[in-house]
Design a protein around this motif. Structure first.
Motif, PDB file in Angstrom:
ATOM      1  N   UNK A  99     -16.846 -48.145  38.577  1.00 26.29           N
ATOM      2  CA  UNK A  99     -16.038 -47.499  39.128  1.00 26.29           C
ATOM      3  C   UNK A  99     -14.709 -46.847  38.321  1.00 26.29           C
ATOM      4  N   UNK A 100     -13.772 -46.582  39.218  1.00 23.12           N
ATOM      5  CA  UNK A 100     -12.012 -46.509  39.007  1.00 23.12           C
ATOM      6  C   UNK A 100     -11.261 -47.662  39.315  1.00 23.12           C
ATOM      7  N   UNK A 101     -10.770 -48.201  38.129  1.00 27.98           N
ATOM      8  CA  UNK A 101     -10.206 -49.810  37.901  1.00 27.98           C
ATOM      9  C   UNK A 101      -8.724 -48.752  38.135  1.00 27.98           C
ATOM     10  N   UNK A 127     -13.419 -46.361  44.745  1.00 23.46           N
ATOM     11  CA  UNK A 127     -15.520 -45.481  44.173  1.00 23.46           C
ATOM     12  C   UNK A 127     -14.153 -44.077  43.659  1.00 23.46           C
ATOM     13  N   UNK A 128     -14.982 -43.687  42.560  1.00 25.54           N
ATOM     14  CA  UNK A 128     -14.819 -42.806  41.830  1.00 25.54           C
ATOM     15  C   UNK A 128     -14.701 -41.677  42.345  1.00 25.54           C
ATOM     16  N   UNK A 129     -13.712 -40.383  42.138  1.00 26.48           N
ATOM     17  CA  UNK A 129     -13.707 -38.890  42.842  1.00 26.48           C
ATOM     18  C   UNK A 129     -13.749 -39.037  43.772  1.00 26.48           C
ATOM     19  N   UNK A 130     -13.903 -39.928  45.044  1.00 26.01           N
ATOM     20  CA  UNK A 130     -13.786 -40.373  46.803  1.00 26.01           C
ATOM     21  C   UNK A 130     -11.785 -39.968  47.016  1.00 26.01           C
ATOM     22  N   UNK A 178      -3.805 -45.599  47.967  1.00 27.72           N
ATOM     23  CA  UNK A 178      -3.384 -44.548  47.287  1.00 27.72           C
ATOM     24  C   UNK A 178      -3.317 -44.878  45.377  1.00 27.72           C
ATOM     25  N   UNK A 179      -2.533 -43.499  44.833  1.00 28.02           N
ATOM     26  CA  UNK A 179      -2.458 -43.704  43.561  1.00 28.02           C
ATOM     27  C   UNK A 179      -0.558 -43.260  43.722  1.00 28.02           C
ATOM     28  N   UNK A 209      -6.659 -40.492  51.144  1.00 25.07           N
ATOM     29  CA  UNK A 209      -6.184 -41.705  50.778  1.00 25.07           C
ATOM     30  C   UNK A 209      -7.808 -42.170  49.850  1.00 25.07           C
ATOM     31  N   UNK A 210      -7.787 -43.100  48.730  1.00 19.41           N
ATOM     32  CA  UNK A 210      -8.906 -44.047  48.160  1.00 19.41           C
ATOM     33  C   UNK A 210      -9.637 -44.618  49.216  1.00 19.41           C
ATOM     34  N   UNK A 211     -10.394 -45.200  48.680  1.00 20.31           N
ATOM     35  CA  UNK A 211     -11.462 -46.578  49.312  1.00 20.31           C
ATOM     36  C   UNK A 211     -11.850 -47.660  48.057  1.00 20.31           C
ATOM     37  N   UNK A 212     -11.682 -48.916  48.504  1.00 17.37           N
ATOM     38  CA  UNK A 212     -12.228 -49.879  47.841  1.00 17.37           C
ATOM     39  C   UNK A 212     -13.763 -49.688  47.630  1.00 17.37           C
ATOM     40  N   UNK A 213     -14.125 -50.220  46.099  1.00 20.82           N
ATOM     41  CA  UNK A 213     -15.674 -49.823  45.841  1.00 20.82           C
ATOM     42  C   UNK A 213     -16.039 -51.045  46.876  1.00 20.82           C
TER      43      UNK A 213
END
Length: 274
Positions: free
Chosen positions: A48-50, A63-66, A80-81, A101-105
Motif C-alpha cells: 500500500x501507500x503509507x 489504496x495506491x494510485x487511486x 488528502x495529501x 480524495x484518497x481512501x484507506x486500504x
C-alpha cells in the motif's frame, strides 16, 4: 490468543485531545505498520501507500494510485495529501464540487469484513426490526390452558439470539459511555463486551500491536481496532480448546468470531479478563 472483558478497547488518545472524534485519532485506528517495516497490509499482505499523519508516530495505509470523487466516499473516510506530504482526514467536511480524495486500504481489504458507513440508519433499521418482531413473538409459555410448551429454539431464532444466525454489523462510529466501572452502549444501555488477541508472532517487532474487538449484544453492532498490549502481558486465548480448522475458520471472519465470542460470554468457563 486473546483476552476478554467488559471494557471497550481503543487506541491511546493524545493527552491534549478532549474529543476522540478527530481526524488524527481516527488515523490511529487504521493500524498501519510503522517504518522501517514494509508498507504492507497486516491482514492481506498487499503493498500500500503509507503516509505519515499530522499526529507524530501515526501512519495510514491508503489504496495506491487511486483518486476517487470525494462526494462518493462516506464521511470520515476521505483523505488528502497535504503540501508537506502528510495525510489529512477531512472528517465530516463537505467536499467541494469536483474534489478528489484518497481512501484507506481498510475499506477495500479483502480479508476484513465490510464496515458500516451509515451507522445511524443501521441503528434505526435494527430498532424497527425489534419493534416489528414484537408483533410476531408468541408468549414464551404458550397460550393459557393449551399445555403447549415453549419452544426455546424457535424463540431464540425469532429474536436473533447468538448462535441462531444473528447478523453482526461493523460500525466505525458506534458510541459507548461509562457506567461505573464498565462501559455500556450509548444506544441501548447494554454492557459492552470486548476481546483482545495477538495477531503477530512473538518474534515480530509488531507483537505488541494487537487486535481489539468490542460489541453490543443488544444492538448487534461491533467495532475493531489495533490496540497496544505490552509484550509481557498474557492474553487469555478464548479459542484454545478449538481444533485448528475451527480456529482458522473463525479467524477468517470478524463476524463469525464475534458470534462465537458472544455465545461463549455467558458460559461459566469463559475467561474473566486480565
Amino acid at each position: 490468543m486473546g483476552d476478554i472483558d467488559d471494557a471497550s478497547p481503543r487506541p491511546d488518545r493524545p493527552a491534549d485531545d478532549s474529543d476522540h472524534v478527530t481526524g488524527t485519532f481516527h488515523a490511529s485506528l487504521e493500524g498501519a505498520p510503522e517504518p522501517p517495516a514494509p508498507a504492507d497490509c497486516p491482514f492481506c499482505d498487499l503493498p500500500q501507500d503509507r503516509y505519515a499523519t499530522d499526529r507524530a508516530g501515526h501512519w495510514i495505509l491508503l489504496e495506491p494510485r487511486i483518486l476517487v470523487p470525494a462526494h462518493t466516499v462516506p464521511p470520515r473516510r476521505r483523505w488528502i495529501i497535504t503540501s508537506t506530504g502528510t495525510a489529512l482526514n477531512l472528517w465530516d467536511a463537505e467536499p467541494l464540487p469536483g474534489a478528489l480524495c484518497r481512501i484507506p486500504h481498510r475499506m477495500a481489504c479483502p480479508r476484513l469484513d465490510p464496515e458500516d458507513h451509515w451507522p445511524r440508519v443501521t441503528a434505526l433499521r435494527r430498532f424497527n426490526d425489534r419493534r416489528s418482531q414484537r408483533l410476531f413473538d408468541l408468549p414464551e409459555d404458550g397460550p393459557p390452558g393449551t399445555g403447549w410448551p415453549r419452544d426455546d429454539d424457535a424463540v431464540k431464532r425469532r429474536r436473533g439470539a447468538p448462535g441462531h444466525g444473528r447478523r453482526w454489523m461493523k460500525s466505525t462510529t458506534w458510541e459507548t459511555v461509562p457506567d461505573g466501572g464498565r462501559r455500556v452502549c450509548a444506544a441501548c444501555g447494554t454492557a459492552v463486551r470486548s476481546y483482545r488477541y495477538r495477531f503477530h508472532p512473538p518474534e515480530s517487532p509488531m507483537f505488541e500491536r494487537c487486535i481489539g474487538l468490542a460489541w453490543c449484544n443488544g444492538c448487534g453492532v461491533y467495532s475493531g481496532s489495533m490496540v497496544y498490549v505490552p509484550r509481557d502481558q498474557v492474553l487469555v486465548d478464548a479459542l484454545a480448546q478449538l481444533p485448528p480448522d475451527e480456529r482458522e475458520r473463525l479467524g477468517r471472519s470478524e463476524t463469525r468470531l464475534i458470534g462465537y465470542l458472544d455465545e461463549r460470554a455467558g458460559d461459566e468457563t469463559w475467561p474473566s479478563g486480565p
